[in-house]
Design a protein around this motif. Structure first.
Motif, PDB file in Angstrom:
ATOM      1  N   VAL A   5       5.299   3.997   3.234  1.00 27.09           N
ATOM      2  CA  VAL A   5       6.067   5.022   2.533  1.00 27.09           C
ATOM      3  C   VAL A   5       6.322   4.617   1.081  1.00 27.09           C
ATOM      4  N   ALA A   6       6.613   5.611   0.249  1.00 21.90           N
ATOM      5  CA  ALA A   6       6.900   5.362  -1.164  1.00 21.90           C
ATOM      6  C   ALA A   6       8.257   4.672  -1.302  1.00 21.90           C
ATOM      7  N   PRO A   7       8.310   3.549  -2.027  1.00 18.82           N
ATOM      8  CA  PRO A   7       9.573   2.837  -2.196  1.00 18.82           C
ATOM      9  C   PRO A   7      10.536   3.555  -3.150  1.00 18.82           C
ATOM     10  N   LEU A   8       9.984   4.346  -4.060  1.00 19.29           N
ATOM     11  CA  LEU A   8      10.758   5.087  -5.065  1.00 19.29           C
ATOM     12  C   LEU A   8      10.034   6.392  -5.363  1.00 19.29           C
ATOM     13  N   PRO A   9      10.714   7.386  -5.937  1.00 13.31           N
ATOM     14  CA  PRO A   9       9.984   8.556  -6.405  1.00 13.31           C
ATOM     15  C   PRO A   9       9.129   8.158  -7.605  1.00 13.31           C
ATOM     16  N   GLY A  10       7.917   8.682  -7.679  1.00 10.93           N
ATOM     17  CA  GLY A  10       7.062   8.310  -8.799  1.00 10.93           C
ATOM     18  C   GLY A  10       5.729   9.029  -8.792  1.00 10.93           C
ATOM     19  N   LEU A  11       4.839   8.564  -9.656  1.00  9.73           N
ATOM     20  CA  LEU A  11       3.510   9.140  -9.850  1.00  9.73           C
ATOM     21  C   LEU A  11       2.463   8.182  -9.307  1.00  9.73           C
ATOM     22  N   ILE A  12       1.545   8.687  -8.515  1.00  3.40           N
ATOM     23  CA  ILE A  12       0.459   7.850  -7.992  1.00  3.40           C
ATOM     24  C   ILE A  12      -0.596   7.714  -9.080  1.00  3.40           C
ATOM     25  N   ASP A  13      -0.853   6.461  -9.499  1.00  5.36           N
ATOM     26  CA  ASP A  13      -1.847   6.199 -10.544  1.00  5.36           C
ATOM     27  C   ASP A  13      -3.247   6.076  -9.957  1.00  5.36           C
ATOM     28  N   SER A  14      -3.387   5.287  -8.885  1.00  3.46           N
ATOM     29  CA  SER A  14      -4.706   5.087  -8.289  1.00  3.46           C
ATOM     30  C   SER A  14      -4.568   4.750  -6.812  1.00  3.46           C
ATOM     31  N   VAL A  15      -5.584   5.140  -6.044  1.00  2.41           N
ATOM     32  CA  VAL A  15      -5.648   4.840  -4.613  1.00  2.41           C
ATOM     33  C   VAL A  15      -6.866   3.965  -4.396  1.00  2.41           C
ATOM     34  N   SER A  16      -6.674   2.807  -3.751  1.00  4.54           N
ATOM     35  CA  SER A  16      -7.747   1.820  -3.610  1.00  4.54           C
ATOM     36  C   SER A  16      -8.560   1.951  -2.330  1.00  4.54           C
ATOM     37  N   VAL A  17      -8.094   2.749  -1.379  1.00  4.37           N
ATOM     38  CA  VAL A  17      -8.763   2.863  -0.086  1.00  4.37           C
ATOM     39  C   VAL A  17      -9.043   4.318   0.238  1.00  4.37           C
ATOM     40  N   GLN A  18      -9.837   4.530   1.287  1.00  4.15           N
ATOM     41  CA  GLN A  18     -10.158   5.876   1.748  1.00  4.15           C
ATOM     42  C   GLN A  18      -9.819   5.981   3.229  1.00  4.15           C
ATOM     43  N   GLU A  19      -9.745   7.205   3.723  1.00  5.05           N
ATOM     44  CA  GLU A  19      -9.516   7.406   5.147  1.00  5.05           C
ATOM     45  C   GLU A  19     -10.654   6.753   5.928  1.00  5.05           C
ATOM     46  N   GLY A  20     -10.298   6.046   6.997  1.00  8.14           N
ATOM     47  CA  GLY A  20     -11.295   5.362   7.824  1.00  8.14           C
ATOM     48  C   GLY A  20     -11.512   3.911   7.440  1.00  8.14           C
ATOM     49  N   ASP A  21     -10.987   3.475   6.291  1.00 11.23           N
ATOM     50  CA  ASP A  21     -11.128   2.079   5.862  1.00 11.23           C
ATOM     51  C   ASP A  21     -10.271   1.166   6.738  1.00 11.23           C
ATOM     52  N   THR A  22     -10.794  -0.017   7.008  1.00  5.21           N
ATOM     53  CA  THR A  22     -10.038  -1.050   7.708  1.00  5.21           C
ATOM     54  C   THR A  22      -9.391  -1.937   6.658  1.00  5.21           C
ATOM     55  N   VAL A  23      -8.077  -2.154   6.795  1.00 10.45           N
ATOM     56  CA  VAL A  23      -7.347  -2.955   5.818  1.00 10.45           C
ATOM     57  C   VAL A  23      -6.641  -4.114   6.504  1.00 10.45           C
ATOM     58  N   LYS A  24      -6.348  -5.134   5.707  1.00 14.42           N
ATOM     59  CA  LYS A  24      -5.603  -6.294   6.192  1.00 14.42           C
ATOM     60  C   LYS A  24      -4.144  -6.154   5.778  1.00 14.42           C
ATOM     61  N   GLU A  25      -3.269  -6.810   6.495  1.00  9.27           N
ATOM     62  CA  GLU A  25      -1.857  -6.787   6.133  1.00  9.27           C
ATOM     63  C   GLU A  25      -1.686  -7.376   4.733  1.00  9.27           C
ATOM     64  N   GLY A  26      -0.925  -6.674   3.887  1.00 10.21           N
ATOM     65  CA  GLY A  26      -0.673  -7.135   2.525  1.00 10.21           C
ATOM     66  C   GLY A  26      -1.722  -6.701   1.514  1.00 10.21           C
ATOM     67  N   GLU A  27      -2.799  -6.058   1.951  1.00 10.56           N
ATOM     68  CA  GLU A  27      -3.853  -5.606   1.036  1.00 10.56           C
ATOM     69  C   GLU A  27      -3.331  -4.466   0.154  1.00 10.56           C
ATOM     70  N   PRO A  28      -3.629  -4.487  -1.150  1.00 12.97           N
ATOM     71  CA  PRO A  28      -3.185  -3.396  -2.034  1.00 12.97           C
ATOM     72  C   PRO A  28      -3.846  -2.079  -1.634  1.00 12.97           C
ATOM     73  N   LEU A  29      -3.035  -1.024  -1.516  1.00  5.33           N
ATOM     74  CA  LEU A  29      -3.541   0.289  -1.130  1.00  5.33           C
ATOM     75  C   LEU A  29      -3.520   1.277  -2.289  1.00  5.33           C
ATOM     76  N   LEU A  30      -2.445   1.224  -3.083  1.00  8.42           N
ATOM     77  CA  LEU A  30      -2.364   2.119  -4.235  1.00  8.42           C
ATOM     78  C   LEU A  30      -1.427   1.541  -5.280  1.00  8.42           C
ATOM     79  N   VAL A  31      -1.536   2.089  -6.478  1.00  7.72           N
ATOM     80  CA  VAL A  31      -0.641   1.723  -7.581  1.00  7.72           C
ATOM     81  C   VAL A  31       0.100   2.988  -7.979  1.00  7.72           C
ATOM     82  N   MET A  32       1.426   2.869  -8.095  1.00  8.50           N
ATOM     83  CA  MET A  32       2.221   4.010  -8.529  1.00  8.50           C
ATOM     84  C   MET A  32       3.142   3.597  -9.665  1.00  8.50           C
ATOM     85  N   THR A  33       3.517   4.562 -10.494  1.00  6.58           N
ATOM     86  CA  THR A  33       4.450   4.325 -11.586  1.00  6.58           C
ATOM     87  C   THR A  33       5.770   4.990 -11.228  1.00  6.58           C
ATOM     88  N   ALA A  34       6.831   4.190 -11.313  1.00 11.78           N
ATOM     89  CA  ALA A  34       8.172   4.703 -11.052  1.00 11.78           C
ATOM     90  C   ALA A  34       9.130   4.010 -12.015  1.00 11.78           C
TER      91      ALA A  34
END
Length: 123
Positions: free
Chosen positions: A53-82
């Protein structure tokens, strides 16, 4: 007037006066209310504690993954500006991304579900 009736009209007024919704009169007895994606219940309902979930209200700058991707715990998923700062949102667990309700350039509210993980099957 009942409390439910009054509450309904207060909520309707708040929705209609927001900048991102539109109330259209379609005929004599019918009105249609258009809501932005961020107001849809399905994009803000958390299914499990591991959904990201979003920690704060803000703008999504970039998304690093796609639906169906396998990720590891702690892997960066997106960058947002708040609040004029960049936040890297990371995976809360290892798993497969089922759904990404928001795209780069969209704004989100605090607590909006950013990623849903596929449910793990237990036998």
């Amino acid at each position: 007037m009942t409390t439910e009736f009054l509450t309904f009209f207060i909520v309707l007024y708040l929705i209609c006066t927001s900048r991102s919704s539109a109330l259209k009169h379609t005929n004599r007895e019918k009105y249609e209310l258009e809501l932005p994606v961020s107001m849809h219940v399905s994009s803000t309902v958390r299914r499990s504690a591991s959904d990201v979930v979003a920690p704060l209200p803000g703008l999504i700058d970039s998304v690093s993954v796609q639906e169906g991707d396998t990720v590891k715990e702690g892997e960066p998923l997106l960058v947002m500006t708040a609040m004029k700062m960049e936040y890297v949102v990371r995976a809360s667990k290892a798993g497969v991304i089922e759904s990404i309700p928001y795209k780069a350039g969209e704004t989100v509210d605090k607590g909006a579900v950013l990623f849903l993980f596929e449910k793990e099957e237990t036998f």
